[in-house]
Design a protein around this motif. Structure first.
Motif, PDB file in Angstrom:
ATOM      1  N   LYS A 162     -31.149  26.961 -25.553  1.00 31.83           N
ATOM      2  CA  LYS A 162     -31.264  27.793 -26.816  1.00 31.83           C
ATOM      3  C   LYS A 162     -29.827  28.599 -26.713  1.00 31.83           C
ATOM      4  CE  LYS A 162     -34.234  30.955 -28.838  1.00 31.83           C
ATOM      5  NZ  LYS A 162     -35.387  31.900 -28.655  1.00 31.83           N
ATOM      6  N   SER A 168     -20.687  27.099 -24.629  1.00 35.86           N
ATOM      7  CA  SER A 168     -21.910  26.161 -24.861  1.00 35.86           C
ATOM      8  C   SER A 168     -22.061  25.327 -23.761  1.00 35.86           C
ATOM      9  CB  SER A 168     -21.932  25.720 -26.122  1.00 35.86           C
ATOM     10  OG  SER A 168     -21.259  24.851 -26.087  1.00 35.86           O
ATOM     11  N   SER A 223     -26.862  26.522 -28.038  1.00 36.42           N
ATOM     12  CA  SER A 223     -27.033  26.288 -29.511  1.00 36.42           C
ATOM     13  C   SER A 223     -26.809  27.379 -30.224  1.00 36.42           C
ATOM     14  CB  SER A 223     -28.354  25.569 -29.819  1.00 36.42           C
ATOM     15  OG  SER A 223     -28.337  24.356 -29.181  1.00 36.42           O
ATOM     16  N   GLU A 224     -27.035  28.518 -29.689  1.00 35.50           N
ATOM     17  CA  GLU A 224     -27.058  29.897 -30.565  1.00 35.50           C
ATOM     18  C   GLU A 224     -25.470  30.143 -30.586  1.00 35.50           C
ATOM     19  OE1 GLU A 224     -28.554  34.568 -30.492  1.00 35.50           O
ATOM     20  OE2 GLU A 224     -28.785  33.341 -28.834  1.00 35.50           O
ATOM     21  N   ASP A 277     -23.086  20.562 -31.520  1.00 35.89           N
ATOM     22  CA  ASP A 277     -23.972  20.118 -30.341  1.00 35.89           C
ATOM     23  C   ASP A 277     -23.361  18.727 -29.929  1.00 35.89           C
ATOM     24  OD1 ASP A 277     -25.690  22.122 -30.641  1.00 35.89           O
ATOM     25  OD2 ASP A 277     -27.352  21.032 -31.299  1.00 35.89           O
ATOM     26  N   ASP A 286     -28.813  27.467 -20.352  1.00 39.16           N
ATOM     27  CA  ASP A 286     -29.882  27.837 -21.372  1.00 39.16           C
ATOM     28  C   ASP A 286     -29.812  26.896 -22.744  1.00 39.16           C
ATOM     29  OD1 ASP A 286     -31.900  28.829 -23.189  1.00 39.16           O
ATOM     30  OD2 ASP A 286     -31.375  30.732 -22.829  1.00 39.16           O
TER      31      ASP A 286
END
Length: 196
Positions: free
Chosen positions: A173, A166, A176-177, A94, A171
């Motif tokens: 979520k 990423s 990060s996935e 991240d 989105d």
């Protein structure tokens, strides 16, 4: 008023540092010279006394960004019991996604460089790519050099690609996935690496 050579060099370094961050954040064509110089706290007029062209600055900025990232990664690798895991977990993160201005030029600018006409820029991106492949080859466990190199190329493509994807998906979520999936998969496929 005449500016000293020392001040000229300090100004040049400030422009390169500023450009290294802003090009990674906004892209090569995402910021013009006037805005870049303003961000560096200098006037637009001084640019051409310090650089031949914007292309010249782009190359200098990418070299600076690569040097900074390389030094940071070298410290992380040197201080870890599992250098490959340390590299993957930092790169595919991240933190890296959210701070392109201080991240890897490959993830931030490779697509720009591929469309760019400047052969020196493309040559440098080739050097950066080879350097990462060499580093990963040294970190991937095993004895078979060909297999290690193949794994390194795959790992680099996954690492860079996951950061790019990423950043582009809206989105949080899913973003990060993507990072978690690639990071966990790479670490699981290459456990307990040995430093070179």
């Amino acid at each position: 008023m005449k500016v000293s050579k020392e001040t000229v060099e300090q100004n040049r370094e400030r422009v390169i540092d500023t450009a290294a961050a802003l090009f990674r954040e906004k892209g090569i064509d995402g910021i013009g010279i006037a805005d870049l110089m303003k961000a560096a706290g200098l006037t637009h007029g001084g640019f051409y006394r310090q650089f031949k062209s914007k292309d010249d600055l782009v190359v200098q900025a990418v070299k600076r960004a690569y040097k900074e990232m390389s030094e940071d990664l070298a410290k992380r690798i040197a201080s870890s019991d599992d250098p490959l895991q340390a590299l993957v977990r930092h790169y595919v993160s991240d933190y890296h996604r959210d701070d392109p201005g201080h991240g890897c030029s490959l993830a931030a600018l490779a697509a720009d460089a591929a469309r760019h006409d400047d052969p020196e820029l493309r040559q440098f991106f080739g050097k950066v790519t080879n350097s990462y492949i060499d580093l990963l080859t040294a970190l991937v466990p095993g004895r078979d050099t060909t297999a290690k190199r193949t794994a390194a190329i795959g790992a680099l493509a996954e690492m860079v690609g996951s950061v790019v994807l990423s950043r582009v998906v809206p989105d949080p979520k899913l973003s990060s996935e993507i990072l978690d999936t690639v990071s966990n998969d790479l670490v699981a496929r290459h456990p307990v690496s040995k430093s070179a």
